[in-house]
Design a protein around this motif. Structure first.
Motif, PDB file in Angstrom:
ATOM      1  N   ARG A 244       0.804  -1.220   0.000  1.00 29.05           N
ATOM      2  CA  ARG A 244       0.000   0.000   0.000  1.00 29.05           C
ATOM      3  C   ARG A 244       0.841   1.276   0.000  1.00 29.05           C
ATOM      4  O   ARG A 244       0.427   2.298  -0.550  1.00 29.05           O
ATOM      5  CB  ARG A 244      -0.914   0.000   1.238  1.00 29.05           C
ATOM      6  CG  ARG A 244      -2.032  -1.000   1.206  1.00 29.05           C
ATOM      7  CD  ARG A 244      -3.201  -0.489   0.400  1.00 29.05           C
ATOM      8  NE  ARG A 244      -3.889   0.586   1.115  1.00 29.05           N
ATOM      9  CZ  ARG A 244      -4.606   1.532   0.540  1.00 29.05           C
ATOM     10  NH1 ARG A 244      -4.703   1.551  -0.793  1.00 29.05           N
ATOM     11  NH2 ARG A 244      -5.216   2.465   1.238  1.00 29.05           N
ATOM     12  N   TRP A 245       2.054   1.234   0.607  1.00 30.87           N
ATOM     13  CA  TRP A 245       2.811   2.470   0.815  1.00 30.87           C
ATOM     14  C   TRP A 245       4.234   2.470   0.263  1.00 30.87           C
ATOM     15  O   TRP A 245       4.786   3.535  -0.016  1.00 30.87           O
ATOM     16  CB  TRP A 245       2.883   2.787   2.320  1.00 30.87           C
ATOM     17  CG  TRP A 245       1.543   2.990   2.929  1.00 30.87           C
ATOM     18  CD1 TRP A 245       0.801   2.081   3.641  1.00 30.87           C
ATOM     19  CD2 TRP A 245       0.748   4.177   2.846  1.00 30.87           C
ATOM     20  NE1 TRP A 245      -0.389   2.608   4.021  1.00 30.87           N
ATOM     21  CE2 TRP A 245      -0.467   3.920   3.551  1.00 30.87           C
ATOM     22  CE3 TRP A 245       0.916   5.426   2.264  1.00 30.87           C
ATOM     23  CZ2 TRP A 245      -1.479   4.850   3.684  1.00 30.87           C
ATOM     24  CZ3 TRP A 245      -0.089   6.362   2.398  1.00 30.87           C
ATOM     25  CH2 TRP A 245      -1.271   6.077   3.089  1.00 30.87           C
ATOM     26  N   LEU A 246       4.855   1.320   0.119  1.00 36.69           N
ATOM     27  CA  LEU A 246       6.280   1.296  -0.215  1.00 36.69           C
ATOM     28  C   LEU A 246       6.586   0.764  -1.609  1.00 36.69           C
ATOM     29  O   LEU A 246       7.730   0.870  -2.060  1.00 36.69           O
ATOM     30  CB  LEU A 246       7.041   0.448   0.825  1.00 36.69           C
ATOM     31  CG  LEU A 246       6.897   0.907   2.284  1.00 36.69           C
ATOM     32  CD1 LEU A 246       7.675  -0.023   3.214  1.00 36.69           C
ATOM     33  CD2 LEU A 246       7.373   2.342   2.450  1.00 36.69           C
ATOM     34  N   SER A 247       5.622   0.208  -2.292  1.00 34.06           N
ATOM     35  CA  SER A 247       5.856  -0.326  -3.631  1.00 34.06           C
ATOM     36  C   SER A 247       5.748   0.780  -4.673  1.00 34.06           C
ATOM     37  O   SER A 247       5.032   1.766  -4.470  1.00 34.06           O
ATOM     38  CB  SER A 247       4.842  -1.431  -3.948  1.00 34.06           C
ATOM     39  OG  SER A 247       4.974  -2.514  -3.039  1.00 34.06           O
ATOM     40  N   GLU A 248       6.439   0.622  -5.798  1.00 34.46           N
ATOM     41  CA  GLU A 248       6.342   1.594  -6.880  1.00 34.46           C
ATOM     42  C   GLU A 248       4.928   1.606  -7.463  1.00 34.46           C
ATOM     43  O   GLU A 248       4.375   2.665  -7.760  1.00 34.46           O
ATOM     44  CB  GLU A 248       7.362   1.262  -7.971  1.00 34.46           C
ATOM     45  CG  GLU A 248       8.810   1.500  -7.544  1.00 34.46           C
ATOM     46  CD  GLU A 248       9.773   1.298  -8.701  1.00 34.46           C
ATOM     47  OE1 GLU A 248       9.286   1.076  -9.837  1.00 34.46           O
ATOM     48  OE2 GLU A 248      10.989   1.365  -8.478  1.00 34.46           O
ATOM     49  N   GLU A 249       4.349   0.409  -7.629  1.00 34.93           N
ATOM     50  CA  GLU A 249       2.965   0.315  -8.088  1.00 34.93           C
ATOM     51  C   GLU A 249       2.096  -0.094  -6.899  1.00 34.93           C
ATOM     52  O   GLU A 249       1.957  -1.270  -6.570  1.00 34.93           O
ATOM     53  CB  GLU A 249       2.847  -0.706  -9.222  1.00 34.93           C
ATOM     54  CG  GLU A 249       3.637  -0.321 -10.471  1.00 34.93           C
ATOM     55  CD  GLU A 249       3.448  -1.329 -11.583  1.00 34.93           C
ATOM     56  OE1 GLU A 249       2.673  -2.298 -11.380  1.00 34.93           O
ATOM     57  OE2 GLU A 249       4.067  -1.159 -12.646  1.00 34.93           O
ATOM     58  N   LYS A 250       1.542   0.891  -6.244  1.00 36.01           N
ATOM     59  CA  LYS A 250       0.780   0.646  -5.021  1.00 36.01           C
ATOM     60  C   LYS A 250      -0.546  -0.049  -5.336  1.00 36.01           C
ATOM     61  O   LYS A 250      -1.232   0.300  -6.296  1.00 36.01           O
ATOM     62  CB  LYS A 250       0.538   1.967  -4.285  1.00 36.01           C
ATOM     63  CG  LYS A 250       1.829   2.638  -3.828  1.00 36.01           C
ATOM     64  CD  LYS A 250       1.542   3.952  -3.138  1.00 36.01           C
ATOM     65  CE  LYS A 250       2.815   4.566  -2.587  1.00 36.01           C
ATOM     66  NZ  LYS A 250       3.827   4.788  -3.620  1.00 36.01           N
ATOM     67  N   LEU A 251      -0.905  -1.019  -4.482  1.00 39.82           N
ATOM     68  CA  LEU A 251      -2.141  -1.778  -4.657  1.00 39.82           C
ATOM     69  C   LEU A 251      -3.288  -1.121  -3.900  1.00 39.82           C
ATOM     70  O   LEU A 251      -3.074  -0.445  -2.886  1.00 39.82           O
ATOM     71  CB  LEU A 251      -1.953  -3.214  -4.172  1.00 39.82           C
ATOM     72  CG  LEU A 251      -0.850  -4.029  -4.873  1.00 39.82           C
ATOM     73  CD1 LEU A 251      -0.808  -5.440  -4.307  1.00 39.82           C
ATOM     74  CD2 LEU A 251      -1.073  -4.058  -6.377  1.00 39.82           C
ATOM     75  N   THR A 252      -4.506  -1.350  -4.366  1.00 40.56           N
ATOM     76  CA  THR A 252      -5.688  -0.828  -3.685  1.00 40.56           C
ATOM     77  C   THR A 252      -6.164  -1.827  -2.644  1.00 40.56           C
ATOM     78  O   THR A 252      -5.708  -2.988  -2.577  1.00 40.56           O
ATOM     79  CB  THR A 252      -6.814  -0.584  -4.697  1.00 40.56           C
ATOM     80  OG1 THR A 252      -7.233  -1.849  -5.251  1.00 40.56           O
ATOM     81  CG2 THR A 252      -6.342   0.335  -5.828  1.00 40.56           C
TER      82      THR A 252
END
Length: 284
Positions: A244-252
């Motif tokens: 949710r916060w640290l990935s380049e492509e944030k997931l919903t």
């Protein structure tokens, strides 16, 4: 031939007066002798011949250097730079042209002295372009009075030196200015601060090295504590926070709900709980 100049034993380097007296005792060369030495150096690479050519013309270098004493630079340094110019001239001198070495060398001698003066006259180099250099060495002798140039004088100088009038005014301003210490003393005779010193208006509030180091250490420490706090979470909570916060492509929330086969509301609750534990861990 190198720029290192080895003087005869009878020439003392103790002071500029001793040096001047020493080079005045060096023998002059007749035209034929000078030509013979130049041929030996040019055709055979005879360094001793080149050295004799240099030594015989040191007094001329000193004479030229004296003409530049008005710039406030040490005469010894001016002579040293002129000597380098002389050696460059000897290296390029063609005895078949039919001129004396001193006539050929004057350009090289002055060129080295000019470059030294421009580089060292002020803290900041005042002349960089060809036109500025030309004005640097000619402007003062063209001025008819102590005040600023009037329009007629500026245009006359520009025309005679083949430069722009704007460049004339620019160089006049540069030559009339003075160096100022960055951190001039705050204590004047009347006890007031010298607010004209650049330190008072060029200082950046965020450029203090101690403050920058402290801020950098604090950021590194905070990052380290954050990583440690995340590592204390269980695998699912850690994955939710990172996704949710640290990935380049944030997931919903719905993406993660599908991954763990739970509702989006449940993912939100797990995320909220994980964030609270991270804050508590970092505050401890």
């Amino acid at each position: 031939m190198t720029n290192a100049l080895t003087l005869p034993l009878n020439v003392s380097l103790g002071s500029i007066d001793d040096y001047m007296a020493g080079i005045s005792r060096l023998p002059r060369l007749e035209a034929e002798e000078e030509r013979a030495l130049a041929v030996r150096f040019r055709e055979d690479g005879d360094l001793d011949a080149a050295r004799k050519l240099v030594m015989a013309n040191l007094r001329f270098v000193a004479h030229v250097a004296r003409g530049y004493m008005g710039y406030g630079l040490p005469l010894s340094d001016l002579i040293q730079e002129g000597n380098i110019g002389l050696m460059k001239a000897v290296k390029r001198f063609d005895p078949e042209v039919g001129v004396r070495l001193v006539s050929f060398a004057v350009h090289w001698i002055k060129a080295e002295i000019h470059e030294y003066i421009i580089q060292n006259w002020r803290i900041v180099k005042v002349a960089t372009t060809k036109a500025q250099r030309k004005l640097f060495f000619n402007l003062r002798k063209y001025k008819n009075r102590l005040g600023w140039l009037n329009s007629e004088e500026a245009h006359t100088i520009a025309e005679e030196l083949d430069v722009d009038v704007a460049t004339v005014y620019e160089m006049e301003g540069r030559l009339s200015s003075h160096d100022m210490a960055f951190d001039a003393s705050d204590d004047s005779e009347d006890g007031e601060k010298d607010l004209a010193a650049p330190v008072h208006y060029l200082k950046k509030s965020n450029a203090d090295p101690a403050e920058l180091l402290e801020e950098s250490d604090w950021e590194e420490n905070e990052q380290s504590r954050l990583i440690s706090a995340i590592e204390t979470l269980d695998d699912r909570s850690r994955d939710i926070v990172k996704s949710r916060w640290l990935s380049e492509e944030k997931l919903t929330l719905h993406d993660l709900a599908a991954r763990y086969n739970v509702s989006a509301e449940r993912i939100r609750q797990l995320e909220s709980s994980a964030m609270k534990r991270i804050k508590l861990s970092m505050a401890a």
